[in-house]
Design an enzyme around this catalytic site. Structure first.
Site, PDB file in Angstrom:
ATOM      1  N   HIS A   1      62.104  40.756 101.111  1.00  0.00           N
ATOM      2  CA  HIS A   1      62.604  39.267 100.292  1.00  0.00           C
ATOM      3  C   HIS A   1      64.005  39.003 100.661  1.00  0.00           C
ATOM      4  O   HIS A   1      65.124  40.492 100.088  1.00  0.00           O
ATOM      5  CB  HIS A   1      61.721  39.591  98.880  1.00  0.00           C
ATOM      6  CG  HIS A   1      61.582  38.488  98.482  1.00  0.00           C
ATOM      7  ND1 HIS A   1      62.551  37.593  97.234  1.00  0.00           N
ATOM      8  CD2 HIS A   1      60.602  37.585  97.870  1.00  0.00           C
ATOM      9  CE1 HIS A   1      62.437  36.961  96.654  1.00  0.00           C
ATOM     10  NE2 HIS A   1      61.111  36.998  97.185  1.00  0.00           N
TER      11      HIS A   1
ATOM     12  N   ASP B   1      61.051  48.019  96.190  1.00  0.00           N
ATOM     13  CA  ASP B   1      60.762  46.526  95.332  1.00  0.00           C
ATOM     14  C   ASP B   1      59.332  45.946  95.441  1.00  0.00           C
ATOM     15  O   ASP B   1      58.364  46.537  96.334  1.00  0.00           O
ATOM     16  CB  ASP B   1      60.731  45.841  96.841  1.00  0.00           C
ATOM     17  CG  ASP B   1      60.188  44.299  96.380  1.00  0.00           C
ATOM     18  OD1 ASP B   1      59.625  43.946  95.561  1.00  0.00           O
ATOM     19  OD2 ASP B   1      61.433  42.750  97.175  1.00  0.00           O
TER      20      ASP B   1
ATOM     21  N   LYS C   1      54.672  37.940  86.879  1.00  0.00           N
ATOM     22  CA  LYS C   1      53.348  38.319  88.427  1.00  0.00           C
ATOM     23  C   LYS C   1      52.745  39.161  88.016  1.00  0.00           C
ATOM     24  O   LYS C   1      51.327  39.607  88.653  1.00  0.00           O
ATOM     25  CB  LYS C   1      54.669  38.848  89.524  1.00  0.00           C
ATOM     26  CG  LYS C   1      54.877  37.268  90.561  1.00  0.00           C
ATOM     27  CD  LYS C   1      55.991  38.395  91.493  1.00  0.00           C
ATOM     28  CE  LYS C   1      57.057  37.988  91.839  1.00  0.00           C
ATOM     29  NZ  LYS C   1      56.646  36.569  92.492  1.00  0.00           N
TER      30      LYS C   1
ATOM     31  N   CYS D   1      60.361  32.921 100.842  1.00  0.00           N
ATOM     32  CA  CYS D   1      61.602  33.755 101.013  1.00  0.00           C
ATOM     33  C   CYS D   1      61.319  35.284 101.570  1.00  0.00           C
ATOM     34  O   CYS D   1      61.974  36.345 101.656  1.00  0.00           O
ATOM     35  CB  CYS D   1      61.746  34.392  99.485  1.00  0.00           C
ATOM     36  SG  CYS D   1      62.278  33.192  97.850  1.00  0.00           S
TER      37      CYS D   1
END
Ligand code: PLP
Length: 423
Positions: A139, A216, A242, A381
C-alpha cells in the site's frame, strides 16, 4: 441461509443501524437523498468498516460521563479517563499476542504507524550501504514512506516481485533480502489482490540477515486471528476504522526492546519525563511515542470494537470472510468477461478486485451505486501494482461480518446488468 454462517449474522446486523438505511445514488445531505429507495449493500469494508452500536455508545458514554484529559489530572474524572485509555492498550496488546501495553503505541491509523517507524527508526539507522525490502503489492502508506526514507538516507529500496497469480516470488525474495537488508516491510493481506502473504517465511529470511520485519496488518488484523509471535513480526500496524472501531485511532505494535532503543517521533507534552531549558528525558513506553493529547474516546472505543470482534471469535470472522470471498470469486468468474486479480477464491482474504471487459471501474462503481451497492473503484493506493497489472483502476468488493450471500448475489446481478449495458 443463516445456517451456513459461522455465527448469527442477523443478530450482528442488528447492531449496525446504518445497514438498514436506503440509498439512491444521489450525493446530498447525509441521509436525505430524494431517491433513497434502495437497500444499502455495503461492500467497501476494506476501506472502512461500519461501527456497531456498542462502539458508538462507548464514544457517547465517554463524552457524557468521563471526558477529561489523560495522565495530567489528579482529579477523579481525569483518572477514570486515564485508566480507560491505558486499559485500551492492554486490550489491543492481548488481541495480537503482544507482551503488554509497553508494546502498543496508539496512532491515528496504519499510515501514521508506518511513518513513525520510518522516521524514528529509519532516518536514524539507515544509510547508503543498507537496503529496505518491500513487496510490489505494498500500500502507498508503506511504499511511499520507505521510498522517501530511501531518498533521504541513501538506502536502497527493493521490491519482491509479484507473480502472475498474485503471489510473491519467494525465490526473488531470497535474492533481494541479503546482508545489506535492515528492514523487510510486508503487507499481510493485500488490499488490492487479496493475497495472504507468507509473512512467517519472510520474517525468517529477514531475521537470518538480522533485519527487522514490519507487517502491515491493515487488512489482516480485522479479518483473522493475528499473533505477532506466530508471524515473527517486529512491528505490526493496523487501523481501528477497518475493524468496527472509530476513525482517528490505530495501533503500532513494536517489540519492547526495539521501541525502547528508538528515538521519539513527535515531541511535546505527554511524552516527556523531565524538561529543563537545556534538555529533556522521555516517558516510559508506550507514552514516549504518544505526544500531545491523544484520541482518548477513540482509543477506548477501539478496545470496545476489539471486545466486539472477540465475542464473535476471530476464527469465525475469518471463516465468514472466506465463505463470502470464495462465493463472490466463483459467481463473478461464472459471469465471464471479468478479470479478477489475485489468487483463486479459496486462497484469498475477504475481498475481490476485478475489471469487467470494456467497462471502466469508475463507471461500474457508479452503476452499482444506483443499485445501492457500495464498492470501491480506483487503484486502492497501489498505483505501481496497478501499472504492473496493466489496469488504471479496478473495482473492489470487500466483505465483513455483517455481509451476506444475498448481498454478494446483488453485487453479481448488478455487475451482470452493467456488462449488458456496455456490451
Ligand atoms: N495498508 C493497507 C493494506 C490498507 O488497506 C490500508 C488502507 O486501506 C492502509 C495500509 C492504510 O490505512 P489507513 O488509511 O487507515 O492509514
Amino acid at each position: 441461509m443463516q445456517e451456513q454462517y459461522p455465527f448469527d449474522v442477523d443478530a450482528i446486523r442488528a447492531d449496525f443501524p446504518i445497514l438498514d438505511r436506503k440509498v439512491g445514488g444521489d450525493v446530498t445531505t447525509p441521509g436525505e437523498g430524494p431517491n433513497d429507495t434502495q437497500d444499502l449493500v455495503y461492500l467497501d469494508n476494506a476501506a472502512t468498516s461500519q461501527t456497531p452500536d456498542q462502539v458508538v455508545d462507548t464514544i457517547a458514554d465517554y463524552y457524557r460521563s468521563y471526558n477529561s484529559n489523560v495522565h495530567r489530572g489528579i482529579h477523579q474524572v481525569s483518572q477514570e479517563a486515564s485508566v480507560a485509555y491505558e486499559e485500551a492498550h492492554d486490550c489491543v496488546a492481548e488481541f495480537i499476542g503482544a507482551e503488554g501495553r509497553e508494546e502498543i503505541v496508539f496512532t491515528k491509523n496504519t499510515t501514521e504507524a508506518e511513518n513513525l517507524v520510518a522516521y524514528a527508526w529509519g532516518l536514524n539507522e539507515l544509510g547508503p550501504e543498507d537496503s529496505v525490502v518491500l513487496t510490489e503489492m505494498e500500500h502507498h502508506s508503506s511504499l511511499v514512506t520507505w521510498q522517501q526514507i530511501g531518498k533521504r538516507t541513501g538506502a536502497d529500496v527493493r521490491y519482491i516481485e509479484v507473480q502472475e497469480d498474485g503471489t510473491l516470488d519467494m525465490d526473488h525474495a531470497a535474492e533481494v533480502i541479503d546482508e545489506t537488508t535492515e528492514m523487510v516491510s510486508v503487507v499481510h493481506v493485500s488490499n488490492a489482490l487479496g493475497t495472504i502473504n507468507p509473512v512467517r517465511e519472510l520474517a525468517d529470511m529477514a531475521h537470518e540477515e538480522d533485519a527487522y520485519v514490519f507487517v502491515d496488518g491493515a487488512q489482516s488484523v480485522p479479518t483473522r486471528p493475528v499473533d505477532v509471535d506466530d508471524l515473527g513480526a517486529d512491528f505490526l500496524a493496523f487501523s481501528g476504522h477497518k475493524m468496527c472501531g472509530p476513525t482517528g485511532i490505530g495501533a503500532l505494535y513494536g517489540r519492547e526492546e526495539i521501541l525502547d532503543a528508538m528515538e521519539p517521533y513527535l515531541y511535546g507534552g505527554e511524552m516527556i519525563r523531565r524538561v529543563t531549558y537545556e534538555d529533556s528525558t522521555w516517558e516510559d513506553l508506550p507514552w514516549k511515542f504518544e505526544a500531545g493529547t491523544p484520541s482518548i474516546a477513540q482509543g477506548v472505543a477501539f478496545a470496545e470494537a476489539i471486545d466486539y470482534l472477540d465475542d464473535i471469535g476471530m476464527e469465525n470472522v475469518r471463516a465468514h470472510e472466506d465463505l463470502l470471498a470464495e462465493y463472490a470469486y466463483e459467481q463473478l468468474s461464472d459471469l465471464g468477461g471479468i478479470e479478477i486479480y489475485g489468487p483463486s477464491g479459496d486462497e484469498r482474504g475477504g475481498l475481490v478486485a476485478f475489471n469487467v471487459e470494456g467497462v471502466h471501474a469508475h463507471d461500474l462503481s457508479s452503476i452499482l451505486n444506483d443499485y445501492g451497492i457500495a464498492i470501491r473503484a480506483g487503484d486502492h493506493c497501489t498505483q505501481p501494482l496497478h501499472d504492473k497489472l496493466g489496469a488504471a483502476a479496478s473495482a473492489r468488493a470487500s466483505f465483513y461480518i455483517y455481509n451476506t450471500v444475498e448481498e454478494v448475489d446483488a453485487l453479481v446481478d448488478a455487475v451482470a446488468e452493467a456488462k449488458e449495458l456496455f456490451a
